[in-house]
Design a protein around this motif. Structure first.
Motif: not given
Length: 177
Positions: A96-110
């Protein structure tokens, strides 16, 4: 208790980032978490109050000798405090900290069928514009109950453009009339 794991993860991320090893620490934590998944022997060892601090340290040194120093130091602290079982949660918070630092996020596409990489790229570009993230890490999940369209989840936000949702909304509007 989750606050403790987050504090460990945040401290680890800050030190690893300052030393320029935050990416390799993230990769090591992912591997550690995958390796520990379902490993009952590790958790029995980690939670056994009869295991001495020396044995825990010997285990950490023998098992994790190749990891970067910030992670090795954290593992040593966890061994001292008999908290090695917290590793999977710490890995999640670190991500979570890594993603926030890199301005990225997980996305689930159904979707009703498996989407092509081109379709996923287009969806990702649209949601990057919409959300402001620099990067979305997309996972496609086939869900035949959607009938058509897609349902996207980013963090805790759900964007539901499925036919099933449209039908539900239509049904609700009929009941209101």
């Amino acid at each position: 208790m989750a606050i403790v794991q987050d504090k460990y993860a945040q401290s680890l991320f800050e030190v690893a980032q300052a030393q320029g090893v935050h990416e390799s620490v993230r990769q090591d934590l992912v591997e550690i978490k995958e390796g520990l998944a379902g490993n009952k022997a590790f958790f029995a060892f980690a939670e056994d109050p009869k295991v001495s601090s020396e044995k825990r340290h010997a285990f950490v040194e023998a098992t994790f000798s190749g990891v970067d120093k910030p992670l090795r130091n954290l593992l040593s602290i966890l061994a001292d405090k008999k908290q090695l079982a917290l590793l999977p949660s710490i890995a999640d918070y670190y991500t979570e900290h890594y993603n926030k630092f890199n301005n990225q996020q997980y996305m689930k596409v159904e979707s009703v069928y498996a989407l092509s990489s081109e379709e996923l790229d287009e969806i990702g570009k649209a949601f990057i514009k919409r959300t402001g993230y620099k990067k979305l890490l997309i996972e496609n999940i086939v869900n035949s109950t959607l009938i058509g369209g897609i349902r996207a989840t980013i963090g805790t936000t759900v964007y539901d453009g499925s036919v099933a949702n449209e039908l539900t909304q239509l049904e609700k509007s009929f009941h209101k009339q």
